[in-house]
Design a protein around this motif. Structure first.
Motif, PDB file in Angstrom:
ATOM      1  N   ILE A  10    -108.510 -42.996  77.695  1.00 40.45           N
ATOM      2  CA  ILE A  10    -109.939 -42.725  77.691  1.00 40.45           C
ATOM      3  C   ILE A  10    -110.364 -42.741  79.152  1.00 40.45           C
ATOM      4  O   ILE A  10    -110.291 -43.767  79.812  1.00 40.45           O
ATOM      5  N   GLY A  11    -110.739 -41.600  79.653  1.00 40.03           N
ATOM      6  CA  GLY A  11    -111.110 -41.467  81.057  1.00 40.03           C
ATOM      7  C   GLY A  11    -110.330 -40.345  81.700  1.00 40.03           C
ATOM      8  O   GLY A  11    -109.451 -39.736  81.098  1.00 40.03           O
ATOM      9  N   ASP A  12    -110.667 -40.070  82.956  1.00 43.62           N
ATOM     10  CA  ASP A  12    -110.008 -39.005  83.693  1.00 43.62           C
ATOM     11  C   ASP A  12    -108.604 -39.415  84.108  1.00 43.62           C
ATOM     12  O   ASP A  12    -108.309 -40.603  84.285  1.00 43.62           O
ATOM     13  N   PHE A  13    -107.762 -38.411  84.298  1.00 48.32           N
ATOM     14  CA  PHE A  13    -106.379 -38.614  84.714  1.00 48.32           C
ATOM     15  C   PHE A  13    -106.309 -39.353  86.043  1.00 48.32           C
ATOM     16  O   PHE A  13    -107.071 -39.079  86.963  1.00 48.32           O
ATOM     17  N   GLU A  14    -105.364 -40.283  86.125  1.00 49.74           N
ATOM     18  CA  GLU A  14    -105.026 -40.967  87.365  1.00 49.74           C
ATOM     19  C   GLU A  14    -103.522 -40.848  87.550  1.00 49.74           C
ATOM     20  O   GLU A  14    -102.765 -40.980  86.581  1.00 49.74           O
ATOM     21  N   PRO A  15    -103.042 -40.611  88.777  1.00 49.08           N
ATOM     22  CA  PRO A  15    -101.606 -40.431  88.991  1.00 49.08           C
ATOM     23  C   PRO A  15    -100.749 -41.587  88.466  1.00 49.08           C
ATOM     24  O   PRO A  15     -99.634 -41.369  87.985  1.00 49.08           O
ATOM     25  N   GLY A  16    -101.254 -42.792  88.499  1.00 45.61           N
ATOM     26  CA  GLY A  16    -100.497 -43.942  88.005  1.00 45.61           C
ATOM     27  C   GLY A  16    -100.180 -43.866  86.526  1.00 45.61           C
ATOM     28  O   GLY A  16     -99.223 -44.497  86.050  1.00 45.61           O
ATOM     29  N   PHE A  17    -100.962 -43.106  85.775  1.00 47.39           N
ATOM     30  CA  PHE A  17    -100.696 -42.954  84.344  1.00 47.39           C
ATOM     31  C   PHE A  17     -99.310 -42.360  84.095  1.00 47.39           C
ATOM     32  O   PHE A  17     -98.656 -42.665  83.098  1.00 47.39           O
ATOM     33  N   LEU A  18     -98.855 -41.474  84.999  1.00 47.16           N
ATOM     34  CA  LEU A  18     -97.552 -40.843  84.802  1.00 47.16           C
ATOM     35  C   LEU A  18     -96.411 -41.832  84.939  1.00 47.16           C
ATOM     36  O   LEU A  18     -95.408 -41.729  84.233  1.00 47.16           O
ATOM     37  N   GLY A  19     -96.560 -42.813  85.833  1.00 51.12           N
ATOM     38  CA  GLY A  19     -95.534 -43.842  85.953  1.00 51.12           C
ATOM     39  C   GLY A  19     -95.422 -44.650  84.676  1.00 51.12           C
ATOM     40  O   GLY A  19     -94.320 -44.957  84.213  1.00 51.12           O
ATOM     41  N   GLN A  20     -96.560 -44.969  84.107  1.00 49.24           N
ATOM     42  CA  GLN A  20     -96.588 -45.719  82.852  1.00 49.24           C
ATOM     43  C   GLN A  20     -95.964 -44.892  81.729  1.00 49.24           C
ATOM     44  O   GLN A  20     -95.106 -45.375  80.992  1.00 49.24           O
ATOM     45  N   SER A  58     -99.029 -34.675  91.075  1.00 52.00           N
ATOM     46  CA  SER A  58     -98.484 -35.849  90.389  1.00 52.00           C
ATOM     47  C   SER A  58     -97.254 -35.496  89.567  1.00 52.00           C
ATOM     48  O   SER A  58     -96.297 -36.271  89.499  1.00 52.00           O
ATOM     49  N   LEU A  59     -97.260 -34.326  88.933  1.00 47.18           N
ATOM     50  CA  LEU A  59     -96.118 -33.899  88.115  1.00 47.18           C
ATOM     51  C   LEU A  59     -94.968 -33.342  88.955  1.00 47.18           C
ATOM     52  O   LEU A  59     -93.844 -33.253  88.463  1.00 47.18           O
ATOM     53  N   ALA A  60     -95.237 -32.987  90.205  1.00 50.09           N
ATOM     54  CA  ALA A  60     -94.224 -32.334  91.038  1.00 50.09           C
ATOM     55  C   ALA A  60     -92.955 -33.172  91.195  1.00 50.09           C
ATOM     56  O   ALA A  60     -91.863 -32.619  91.281  1.00 50.09           O
ATOM     57  N   SER A  61     -93.084 -34.481  91.216  1.00 49.26           N
ATOM     58  CA  SER A  61     -91.907 -35.329  91.430  1.00 49.26           C
ATOM     59  C   SER A  61     -91.410 -35.995  90.149  1.00 49.26           C
ATOM     60  O   SER A  61     -90.502 -36.830  90.202  1.00 49.26           O
ATOM     61  N   ALA A  62     -91.959 -35.638  89.010  1.00 51.64           N
ATOM     62  CA  ALA A  62     -91.543 -36.269  87.747  1.00 51.64           C
ATOM     63  C   ALA A  62     -90.115 -35.849  87.400  1.00 51.64           C
ATOM     64  O   ALA A  62     -89.784 -34.665  87.405  1.00 51.64           O
ATOM     65  N   ALA A  63     -89.270 -36.826  87.110  1.00 53.26           N
ATOM     66  CA  ALA A  63     -87.878 -36.558  86.763  1.00 53.26           C
ATOM     67  C   ALA A  63     -87.698 -36.289  85.271  1.00 53.26           C
ATOM     68  O   ALA A  63     -86.689 -35.725  84.868  1.00 53.26           O
ATOM     69  N   THR A  64     -88.656 -36.695  84.464  1.00 52.36           N
ATOM     70  CA  THR A  64     -88.570 -36.487  83.022  1.00 52.36           C
ATOM     71  C   THR A  64     -89.593 -35.443  82.596  1.00 52.36           C
ATOM     72  O   THR A  64     -90.576 -35.216  83.291  1.00 52.36           O
ATOM     73  N   PRO A  65     -89.382 -34.799  81.437  1.00 48.99           N
ATOM     74  CA  PRO A  65     -90.362 -33.804  80.985  1.00 48.99           C
ATOM     75  C   PRO A  65     -91.677 -34.467  80.566  1.00 48.99           C
ATOM     76  O   PRO A  65     -91.721 -35.194  79.580  1.00 48.99           O
ATOM     77  N   LEU A  66     -92.725 -34.240  81.360  1.00 49.16           N
ATOM     78  CA  LEU A  66     -94.042 -34.815  81.109  1.00 49.16           C
ATOM     79  C   LEU A  66     -95.090 -33.718  81.174  1.00 49.16           C
ATOM     80  O   LEU A  66     -94.921 -32.730  81.876  1.00 49.16           O
ATOM     81  N   ALA A  67     -96.186 -33.913  80.448  1.00 48.16           N
ATOM     82  CA  ALA A  67     -97.310 -32.982  80.481  1.00 48.16           C
ATOM     83  C   ALA A  67     -98.604 -33.775  80.456  1.00 48.16           C
ATOM     84  O   ALA A  67     -98.665 -34.858  79.881  1.00 48.16           O
ATOM     85  N   VAL A  68     -99.638 -33.212  81.074  1.00 46.10           N
ATOM     86  CA  VAL A  68    -100.964 -33.823  81.088  1.00 46.10           C
ATOM     87  C   VAL A  68    -101.931 -32.807  80.516  1.00 46.10           C
ATOM     88  O   VAL A  68    -101.953 -31.652  80.936  1.00 46.10           O
TER      89      VAL A  68
END
Length: 122
Positions: A10-20, A58-68
């Motif tokens: 709930i809220g706008d995207f934050e880059p730290g969310f991808l780590g979680q 934020s997604l540029a360095s993701a090693a796993t398949p992730l989407a926002v």
């Protein structure tokens, strides 16, 4: 078959969310997925809003398949693969109800590894 981890924010995207989310995907890959039977786990982060530039970097360095995504920005085909908002709300309510009791504290990546239900299948 593929496991999909969906995280709601709930809220706008934050880059730290991808780590979680990446941590949750890694836990499912290690503790739940049968590597010889299932494709790699995918993580989807649904949030209230997003800045496209921040998401892209934020997604540029993701090693796993992730989407926002926001639910409203998904195409009808993409939404067809997800539960409808009422089902998401019900599932979230169920999880919050189960984890709010003193007997069942919310699980973290560290506690999942020790929980008897979750065993490494590698």
């Amino acid at each position: 078959m593929r496991f999909v981890v969906i995280e709601l924010k709930i809220g706008d995207f934050e880059p730290g969310f991808l780590g979680q989310l990446g941590t949750y995907v890694a836990v499912v890959d290690d503790q739940v997925r049968h590597h010889d039977l299932h494709s790699p786990t995918v993580g989807i982060l649904l949030c209230t809003g997003r800045d496209e530039v921040v998401v892209r970097y934020s997604l540029a360095s993701a090693a796993t398949p992730l989407a926002v995504a926001t639910y409203d920005t998904l195409t009808p085909e993409q939404r067809a693969g997800l539960p409808d908002p009422a089902a998401l709300t019900a599932a979230l309510h169920d999880v919050l109800t189960r984890t709010s009791t003193a007997d069942h504290p919310p699980a973290s990546a560290g506690t999942l590894r020790r929980h008897p239900t979750y065993r490494s299948r590698r």
